[in-house]
Design an enzyme around this catalytic site. Structure first.
Site, short mmCIF file in Angstrom:
data_model
loop_
_atom_site.label_atom_id
_atom_site.label_comp_id
_atom_site.label_asym_id
_atom_site.label_seq_id
_atom_site.Cartn_x
_atom_site.Cartn_y
_atom_site.Cartn_z
N CYS A 1 -0.10 17.69 15.50
CA CYS A 1 -1.60 18.17 14.51
C CYS A 1 -2.45 18.45 15.57
CB CYS A 1 -2.49 17.56 13.62
SG CYS A 1 -1.26 16.16 12.98
N HIS B 1 -11.75 19.30 12.75
CA HIS B 1 -10.34 19.08 12.70
C HIS B 1 -10.26 19.26 10.70
CE1 HIS B 1 -6.16 17.81 13.10
NE2 HIS B 1 -6.92 16.63 12.67
N GLU C 1 -15.49 11.88 13.22
CA GLU C 1 -15.47 13.00 13.35
C GLU C 1 -16.40 13.61 13.48
OE1 GLU C 1 -13.39 16.37 11.52
OE2 GLU C 1 -14.09 17.88 13.81
N LYS D 1 -8.88 23.32 6.92
CA LYS D 1 -8.14 23.40 5.97
C LYS D 1 -8.23 22.82 4.57
CE LYS D 1 -6.51 20.83 9.81
NZ LYS D 1 -7.06 20.83 11.25
N HIS E 1 -3.64 21.00 5.35
CA HIS E 1 -3.06 20.99 7.36
C HIS E 1 -1.56 21.26 7.43
CE1 HIS E 1 -3.27 19.42 10.64
NE2 HIS E 1 -3.43 17.50 10.76
N PHE F 1 -1.73 12.86 16.17
CA PHE F 1 -1.21 11.85 16.09
C PHE F 1 -0.57 11.09 17.61
CE2 PHE F 1 0.73 11.30 11.33
CZ PHE F 1 -0.52 11.15 11.14
#
Lengths: 418, 99
Positions: free
Chosen positions: A167, A308, A319, A340, A345, A404
């Site tokens: 991502c 993010h 976050e 997003k 996403h 990830f």
């Protein structure tokens, strides 16, 4: 001396619009590009826990690309090609006037050519006819197919590679492009993030990971709701973003319009868990601090965060914790938004699309709304979040992206000053 | 399948997953705090349980599956919707539909 690294061109394919002007208009209106997935032909959606996604509608590759070029690559690379074409046109760069070895292409892609990948695998297992596997299968699924085809389309013979860190792929691509120019290895880097893998297998995989929103299958436009108390997972999206990065010396020589400067970058690993972030947020905080320092700034200089913020319960809260650690009481004075919330996403494209929203915020003084931010969550309470447009003269912004495999990226983008 | 067998099967699945003796796993053990399962490990465990008992566990039910006993009770409810009140009628309905 290359001087600073600046952004001179933008291009985008997104669930809320194809092309920068369409995207930005929809973004400022807070439109959600999330809708119901009608079918994964040939089988229905019944077995999927989540049934919504940010899909790019009305994209016909033949409208933008010649047929041979379009056929030889997967949907994600078609997106990359079209976004790069728009960004180059927007930058006013004429390849005929450039030294091709000084123009690079760096692409961030998380999943790659999964449309063809899944089709070919299915057919092979169903019919067991190995000689009928498409001759383009290997070049299409190889993860650098987009960086290759973009370079071929424009004759860019400089550094050419793909960054794949799930991502955060294209946030790293942006950082790598900045470093590439700073190190003097290229004058221009066409930087792209692209992914298009809303496919039966990949979508099922994310459902099994329990990572996707499942509560809003009947109200898809409400499903992606970063920082909101009622968020319940991310919404898969697809798209591509392209940014032409070049040295300020080169940009000034050709009298290019400069949108903003890419000033700092940090890449770290939490070395912790494949899919779970460290809950104390310390690693993310460190990444942000390193990027700010790399830009020669301090947290006091930052006034906008493109978060993010995927809309997962844990991710957004972590976050927020990290932002509080870095900015302390100033955290509530920052303008913050989550791209997003509009497009879902987009995985490997997320950093580039967030990067475009950040560049446009600096350029226009408008910070797009965070769609569906209705009920503040005490775990994510930040005053700078809003479901409306915020007018703010942004001097320096931070773009966050986490992926990830326990990796984090942060990029500092600021107003350009000669 | 009796409730006892369900519990035994779940504890066995957990023991296999954690590579430890089934007798060392107690119903009041908390999946995270006592058995050390992180959220991904819980998802992996439930994936096995779904297969073993032929059920689908919706995401919104995950939050209450925090102890061994909670998982066992949940599976028992899901396998015998008529016998006991089921917390979520929607999941019971979807199961009927499947059959």
């Amino acid at each position: 001396m290359p001087g600073q690294v600046v952004v001179t061109g933008l291009g985008i394919i997104s669930p809320i619009g194809i092309g920068v002007s369409e995207f930005w208009k929809a973004a400022l209106a807070g439109h959600s590009g999330v809708s119901t997935i009608t079918s994964f032909d040939p089988f229905p959606m019944d077995g999927y826990r989540s049934k919504v996604a940010g899909q790019v509608r009305g994209f016909s590759p033949e409208r933008y690309l010649d047929s041979v070029q379009a056929e030889r690559v997967d949907r994600y690379a078609q997106f990359a090609l079209v976004a790069a074409k728009e960004a180059l046109a927007d930058s006013g760069l004429h390849m005929a006037r450039e030294d091709p070895r000084r123009v690079g292409v760096i692409v961030g892609a998380g999943m790659g050519g999964m449309v063809m990948g899944e089709r070919e695998i299915t057919q092979l297992y169903q019919h067991q006819r190995p000689h009928r596997v498409h001759p383009n299968f290997i070049p299409v699924i190889t993860l650098n197919s987009a960086s290759g085809i973009v370079a071929m389309a424009h004759g860019a013979k400089g550094p050419n590679y793909t960054v794949s860190t799930a991502c955060s792929s294209s946030a790293h691509a942006l950082g790598q492009a900045m470093q590439c120019i700073k190190e003097g290895r290229a004058d221009v880097v066409i930087t792209v993030g692209a992914d298009a893998s809303i496919t039966p297998l990949v979508f099922a995989g994310f459902c099994s990971l329990r990572a996707l929103s499942t509560k809003y299958n009947d109200q898809p436009e409400r499903a992606s709701r970063p920082f909101d108390r009622l968020r319940d997972g991310f919404v898969m999206g697809e798209g591509a973003g392209a940014l032409v990065l070049e040295s300020s010396v080169h940009a000034k020589k050709r009298r290019a319009r400069i949108y903003a400067e890419v000033a700092g970058y940090a890449a770290t690993s939490e070395a912790y868990h494949m899919v779970i972030p460290r809950e104390d947020g310390e690693e993310i905080a460190t990444t942000m601090r390193l990027a700010i320092a790399d830009a020669g700034l301090t947290p006091a200089n930052i006034d906008y965060i493109n978060a993010h913020a995927t809309s997962t319960t844990i991710g957004d809260a972590v976050e927020t914790k990290a932002l509080r650690q870095v900015f302390r009481t100033r955290a509530d004075k920052l303008a913050i938004n989550a791209t997003k919330s509009l497009v879902g996403h987009t995985l490997g494209a997320a950093g580039a699309i967030g990067g475009i929203a950040t560049v446009l915020a600096i350029h226009t003084g408008q910070i797009h709304p965070t769609a569906n931010y209705e009920e503040p969550d005490p775990a994510c309470a930040l005053r700078g979040l809003s479901s409306s447009v915020q007018e703010r003269k942004v001097k320096a912004a931070l773009l966050n992206a986490f992926g990830f495999g326990s990796n984090n990226a942060a990029v500092v983008i600021k107003r350009y000053a000669a | 399948m009796s409730d006892r067998t369900i519990t035994e099967n779940i504890i066995k699945a957990l023991a296999d997953y954690l590579r430890r003796n089934p007798e060392s796993i107690k119903p009041d053990h908390h999946l995270r705090d006592d058995l050390g399962l992180d959220s991904m490990a819980v998802i992996e465990l439930l994936y096995k349980i779904e297969e073993a008992f032929d059920i689908q566990i919706p995401d919104e039910d995950l939050v209450r599956l925090s102890t061994v006993a909670a998982v066992c009770e949940y599976v028992e409810h899901r396998l015998a919707p008529a016998k006991r009140p089921v917390a979520r009628s929607r999941t019971a309905k979807s199961r009927k539909k499947k059959k």
